[in-house]
Design an enzyme around this catalytic site. Structure first.
Site, PDB file in Angstrom:
ATOM      1  N   SER A 124       0.835  -1.198   0.000  1.00  0.00           N
ATOM      2  CA  SER A 124       0.000   0.000   0.000  1.00  0.00           C
ATOM      3  C   SER A 124       0.871   1.249   0.000  1.00  0.00           C
ATOM      4  CB  SER A 124      -0.857  -0.010   1.266  1.00  0.00           C
ATOM      5  OG  SER A 124      -1.466   1.252   1.465  1.00  0.00           O
ATOM      6  N   TYR A 148      -1.664  -0.911  10.703  1.00  0.00           N
ATOM      7  CA  TYR A 148      -1.934  -1.519   9.398  1.00  0.00           C
ATOM      8  C   TYR A 148      -0.753  -1.314   8.443  1.00  0.00           C
ATOM      9  CZ  TYR A 148      -3.667  -1.717   4.600  1.00  0.00           C
ATOM     10  OH  TYR A 148      -3.791  -1.978   3.256  1.00  0.00           O
ATOM     11  N   LYS A 152       2.190  -3.968   6.513  1.00  0.00           N
ATOM     12  CA  LYS A 152       2.589  -3.991   5.095  1.00  0.00           C
ATOM     13  C   LYS A 152       4.101  -3.823   4.973  1.00  0.00           C
ATOM     14  CE  LYS A 152      -1.469  -4.533   3.338  1.00  0.00           C
ATOM     15  NZ  LYS A 152      -1.808  -5.819   2.741  1.00  0.00           N
TER      16      LYS A 152
HETATM   17  P1  NAD Z   1     -10.928  -7.031   1.129  1.00  0.00           P
HETATM   18  O1  NAD Z   1     -11.113  -7.052   2.594  1.00  0.00           O
HETATM   19  O2  NAD Z   1     -12.096  -6.793   0.262  1.00  0.00           O
HETATM   20  O3  NAD Z   1     -10.236  -8.404   0.657  1.00  0.00           O
HETATM   21  C1  NAD Z   1      -9.365  -9.143   1.469  1.00  0.00           C
HETATM   22  C2  NAD Z   1      -9.871 -10.589   1.487  1.00  0.00           C
HETATM   23  O4  NAD Z   1      -8.994 -11.374   2.284  1.00  0.00           O
HETATM   24  C3  NAD Z   1     -11.260 -10.717   2.081  1.00  0.00           C
HETATM   25  O5  NAD Z   1     -12.075 -11.453   1.191  1.00  0.00           O
HETATM   26  C4  NAD Z   1     -11.033 -11.478   3.393  1.00  0.00           C
HETATM   27  O6  NAD Z   1     -12.135 -12.299   3.704  1.00  0.00           O
HETATM   28  C5  NAD Z   1      -9.764 -12.259   3.084  1.00  0.00           C
HETATM   29  N1  NAD Z   1      -8.946 -12.597   4.249  1.00  0.00           N
HETATM   30  C6  NAD Z   1      -8.543 -11.772   5.255  1.00  0.00           C
HETATM   31  N2  NAD Z   1      -7.776 -12.454   6.114  1.00  0.00           N
HETATM   32  C7  NAD Z   1      -7.679 -13.727   5.653  1.00  0.00           C
HETATM   33  C8  NAD Z   1      -7.023 -14.900   6.104  1.00  0.00           C
HETATM   34  N3  NAD Z   1      -6.325 -14.909   7.248  1.00  0.00           N
HETATM   35  N4  NAD Z   1      -7.136 -16.026   5.373  1.00  0.00           N
HETATM   36  C9  NAD Z   1      -7.851 -16.039   4.225  1.00  0.00           C
HETATM   37  N5  NAD Z   1      -8.497 -14.970   3.758  1.00  0.00           N
HETATM   38  C10 NAD Z   1      -8.402 -13.821   4.457  1.00  0.00           C
HETATM   39  O7  NAD Z   1      -9.758  -5.988   0.815  1.00  0.00           O
HETATM   40  P2  NAD Z   1      -9.268  -5.411  -0.569  1.00  0.00           P
HETATM   41  O8  NAD Z   1      -9.612  -3.992  -0.626  1.00  0.00           O
HETATM   42  O9  NAD Z   1      -9.648  -6.325  -1.674  1.00  0.00           O
HETATM   43  O10 NAD Z   1      -7.688  -5.490  -0.319  1.00  0.00           O
HETATM   44  C11 NAD Z   1      -6.893  -6.577  -0.769  1.00  0.00           C
HETATM   45  C12 NAD Z   1      -5.481  -6.372  -0.260  1.00  0.00           C
HETATM   46  O11 NAD Z   1      -4.992  -5.120  -0.757  1.00  0.00           O
HETATM   47  C13 NAD Z   1      -5.356  -6.287   1.253  1.00  0.00           C
HETATM   48  O12 NAD Z   1      -4.167  -6.937   1.635  1.00  0.00           O
HETATM   49  C14 NAD Z   1      -5.268  -4.813   1.537  1.00  0.00           C
HETATM   50  O13 NAD Z   1      -4.555  -4.535   2.714  1.00  0.00           O
HETATM   51  C15 NAD Z   1      -4.511  -4.324   0.312  1.00  0.00           C
HETATM   52  N6  NAD Z   1      -4.767  -2.898   0.006  1.00  0.00           N
HETATM   53  C16 NAD Z   1      -6.041  -2.463  -0.152  1.00  0.00           C
HETATM   54  C17 NAD Z   1      -6.293  -1.119  -0.417  1.00  0.00           C
HETATM   55  C18 NAD Z   1      -7.712  -0.608  -0.547  1.00  0.00           C
HETATM   56  O14 NAD Z   1      -7.899   0.600  -0.424  1.00  0.00           O
HETATM   57  N7  NAD Z   1      -8.709  -1.430  -0.816  1.00  0.00           N
HETATM   58  C19 NAD Z   1      -5.226  -0.218  -0.544  1.00  0.00           C
HETATM   59  C20 NAD Z   1      -3.924  -0.699  -0.399  1.00  0.00           C
HETATM   60  C21 NAD Z   1      -3.707  -2.059  -0.132  1.00  0.00           C
HETATM   61  C1  UD1 Z   2      -6.888   5.097   3.206  1.00  0.00           C
HETATM   62  C2  UD1 Z   2      -6.109   4.408   4.287  1.00  0.00           C
HETATM   63  C3  UD1 Z   2      -4.760   3.984   3.752  1.00  0.00           C
HETATM   64  C4  UD1 Z   2      -4.917   3.156   2.486  1.00  0.00           C
HETATM   65  C5  UD1 Z   2      -5.689   3.975   1.481  1.00  0.00           C
HETATM   66  C6  UD1 Z   2      -5.880   3.244   0.187  1.00  0.00           C
HETATM   67  C7  UD1 Z   2      -7.002   5.464   6.281  1.00  0.00           C
HETATM   68  C8  UD1 Z   2      -6.720   6.444   7.383  1.00  0.00           C
HETATM   69  N1  UD1 Z   2      -6.003   5.318   5.395  1.00  0.00           N
HETATM   70  O1  UD1 Z   2      -6.205   6.260   2.848  1.00  0.00           O
HETATM   71  O2  UD1 Z   2      -4.066   3.238   4.698  1.00  0.00           O
HETATM   72  O3  UD1 Z   2      -3.663   2.807   1.956  1.00  0.00           O
HETATM   73  O4  UD1 Z   2      -6.964   4.293   2.053  1.00  0.00           O
HETATM   74  O5  UD1 Z   2      -7.149   2.852  -0.010  1.00  0.00           O
HETATM   75  O6  UD1 Z   2      -8.044   4.833   6.218  1.00  0.00           O
HETATM   76  N2  UD1 Z   2     -12.288  11.875   3.528  1.00  0.00           N
HETATM   77  C9  UD1 Z   2     -13.272  12.763   3.908  1.00  0.00           C
HETATM   78  N3  UD1 Z   2     -14.407  12.266   4.475  1.00  0.00           N
HETATM   79  C10 UD1 Z   2     -14.606  10.922   4.682  1.00  0.00           C
HETATM   80  C11 UD1 Z   2     -13.594  10.019   4.286  1.00  0.00           C
HETATM   81  C12 UD1 Z   2     -12.448  10.537   3.731  1.00  0.00           C
HETATM   82  O7  UD1 Z   2     -13.122  13.965   3.744  1.00  0.00           O
HETATM   83  O8  UD1 Z   2     -15.656  10.546   5.220  1.00  0.00           O
HETATM   84  C13 UD1 Z   2     -11.071  12.404   2.891  1.00  0.00           C
HETATM   85  C14 UD1 Z   2      -9.788  12.085   3.633  1.00  0.00           C
HETATM   86  O9  UD1 Z   2      -9.498  13.090   4.570  1.00  0.00           O
HETATM   87  C15 UD1 Z   2      -8.778  12.017   2.478  1.00  0.00           C
HETATM   88  C16 UD1 Z   2      -9.606  11.489   1.303  1.00  0.00           C
HETATM   89  O10 UD1 Z   2     -10.966  11.755   1.629  1.00  0.00           O
HETATM   90  O11 UD1 Z   2      -8.323  13.305   2.166  1.00  0.00           O
HETATM   91  C17 UD1 Z   2      -9.447  10.005   1.068  1.00  0.00           C
HETATM   92  O12 UD1 Z   2      -9.677   9.312   2.288  1.00  0.00           O
HETATM   93  P1  UD1 Z   2      -9.800   7.710   2.344  1.00  0.00           P
HETATM   94  O13 UD1 Z   2     -10.704   7.222   1.283  1.00  0.00           O
HETATM   95  O14 UD1 Z   2     -10.122   7.332   3.753  1.00  0.00           O
HETATM   96  O15 UD1 Z   2      -8.329   7.213   1.944  1.00  0.00           O
HETATM   97  P2  UD1 Z   2      -6.934   7.621   2.611  1.00  0.00           P
HETATM   98  O16 UD1 Z   2      -7.094   8.247   3.911  1.00  0.00           O
HETATM   99  O17 UD1 Z   2      -6.126   8.292   1.561  1.00  0.00           O
END
Ligand code: NAD
Ligand code: UD1
Length: 332
Positions: A124, A148, A152
């Site tokens: 991330s 979190y 990572k």
């Molecule tokens: P998500 O929660 O939708 O998907 C993660 C999946 O992993 C879920 O289906 C959950 O049930 C499964 N899971 C969790 N722990 C597990 C375990 N111990 N064994 C088996 N399955 C397990 O999340 P996502 O948004 O699809 O994210 C996927 C990955 O990307 C995550 O590692 C997350 O940290 C990373 N990531 C997500 C974002 C984002 O904003 N969505 C941003 C940066 C990184």
């Molecule tokens: C979040 C995660 C970060 C992750 C990233 C990717 C948090 C604190 N951080 O980042 O670890 O890698 O997502 O998906 O959750 N905002 C509002 N009102 C709201 C929600 C958000 O104004 O109700 C603003 C926030 O201040 C920010 C922007 O929207 O400026 C995006 O926020 P968000 O979607 O939560 O993502 P990040 O904080 O960038």
């Protein structure tokens, strides 16, 4: 030969599954459904018209995972499984370190035992913490400042150390920026439990009338309109970054780090305006004070992924807003 997707039923995993199936790749999904539902797999099948092998298993269950590796001819792993809520990670650090870090170690041990040494990991942009300059490049220092993010960062180090110990491993660390949007079918997308923390899911709930008002966290940042700027990326573009990464690790070994973002930053007000315009509705919002831990601006330099992987994003902010809203309407 198949690709194993841990967490493949989740938001990003299910979109990646679709793109791999569209290319006729054989996939196996392992998920403990702690943050997803079996219906997302059913919808992946609907979208692609293909069958998917799925196991309800936890990556920390080494015996169970080993059996899955032995039953399937796994060649590569895309490791999405993990817990991802920043606020919750601060309240439950042991759960996060166990699930994310220990879970990854268990997975890597099973991979090693089965001589599977190719892995793509969901990292991330949060690992950069407060970046020293913008746009963010992959060689900038990492210093996550929440639990979190630290999980990572630790997993990145574990994978790098593993490669140092055995140079036949092939590792891709993908640092995602802010994934939003949904598949254009409206069948799969992001559906967080409870009140959303992130911007786009919250906007969806306000648009749907399920939440009354969006709080915009601060309009006093040093940005053109005072609200925070992020690099939002369509989840389908992000999924395609995994497809390109798979090509990369096929015939090489090493550790490869890529930012997956568009390279363009949008403010919170930009997102609200775009959402209102493309979906022809109004979002009720109010400005409140800054959210603790938030940074002002964050966007990627995605040149490395473009030049080394041949990956480019094609979806616009309008696509992201339209597709998010379509999924919300279809599913809630
Ligand atoms: P998500 O929660 O939708 O998907 C993660 C999946 O992993 C879920 O289906 C959950 O049930 C499964 N899971 C969790 N722990 C597990 C375990 N111990 N064994 C088996 N399955 C397990 O999340 P996502 O948004 O699809 O994210 C996927 C990955 O990307 C995550 O590692 C997350 O940290 C990373 N990531 C997500 C974002 C984002 O904003 N969505 C941003 C940066 C990184
Ligand atoms: C979040 C995660 C970060 C992750 C990233 C990717 C948090 C604190 N951080 O980042 O670890 O890698 O997502 O998906 O959750 N905002 C509002 N009102 C709201 C929600 C958000 O104004 O109700 C603003 C926030 O201040 C920010 C922007 O929207 O400026 C995006 O926020 P968000 O979607 O939560 O993502 P990040 O904080 O960038």
């Amino acid at each position: 030969m198949s690709v194993l997707l841990t967490g493949g039923a989740g938001y990003i995993g299910s979109h990646t599954a679709v793109e791999l199936l569209n290319l006729d790749k054989e996939i196996v999904i392992v998920d403990n459904f702690s943050n997803s539902k079996m219906s997302s797999i059913e919808n992946v099948k609907k979208i692609t018209g293909k069958d998917v092998k799925v196991y309800n298993a936890d990556i920390r269950d080494k015996e169970g995972i080993d059996k899955i590796f032995k039953e399937n001819n796994v060649e590569e792993v895309i490791h999405f499984a993990g817990l991802k809520a920043v606020g919750e990670s601060t309240e439950k650090p042991l759960e996060y370190y166990d699930n994310n870090v220990n879970g990854t170690i268990c997975l890597l041990e099973v991979m090693k035992e089965n001589n599977v040494k190719k892995i793509i990991f969901s990292s991330s942009a949060t690992v950069y913490g407060i970046s020293e300059k913008l746009p963010i490049t992959e060689n900038m220092k990492v210093s996550a400042f929440n639990v979190y993010g630290r999980t990572k960062e630790m997993i990145e180090y574990i994978l790098k150390d593993l490669y140092e110990s055995d140079k036949t491993w092939s590792v891709v660390l993908l640092r995602y920026f802010n994934p939003i949007g949904a598949h254009e079918s409206g069948l799969i997308g992001e559906n967080p439990n409870g009140i959303p923390n992130n911007l786009m899911p919250y906007i969806n709930k306000v648009a749907a009338g399920k939440l009354e008002c969006l709080s915009v966290f601060g309009n006093d940042y040093d940005t053109p309109d005072g609200t925070g700027i992020r690099d939002y990326i369509h989840v389908v573009d992000l999924a395609l970054g995994h497809v390109k990464s798979l090509e990369k690790i096929k015939n090489t070994s090493g550790v490869f780090i890529y930012n997956l973002g568009t390279g363009v930053g949008y403010s919170v007000l930009d997102i609200i305006n775009a959402f209102e315009k493309v979906n022809n509705l109004k979002i009720n919002y109010k400005i409140v004070s800054r959210r603790p831990g938030d940074i002002a601006v964050c966007y990627a330099d995605a040149t490395k992924a473009r030049t080394e992987l041949g990956w480019v994003t094609t979806k616009t902010l309008e696509d992201m807003c339209k597709d998010s809203w379509r999924f919300e309407q279809n599913n809630n």
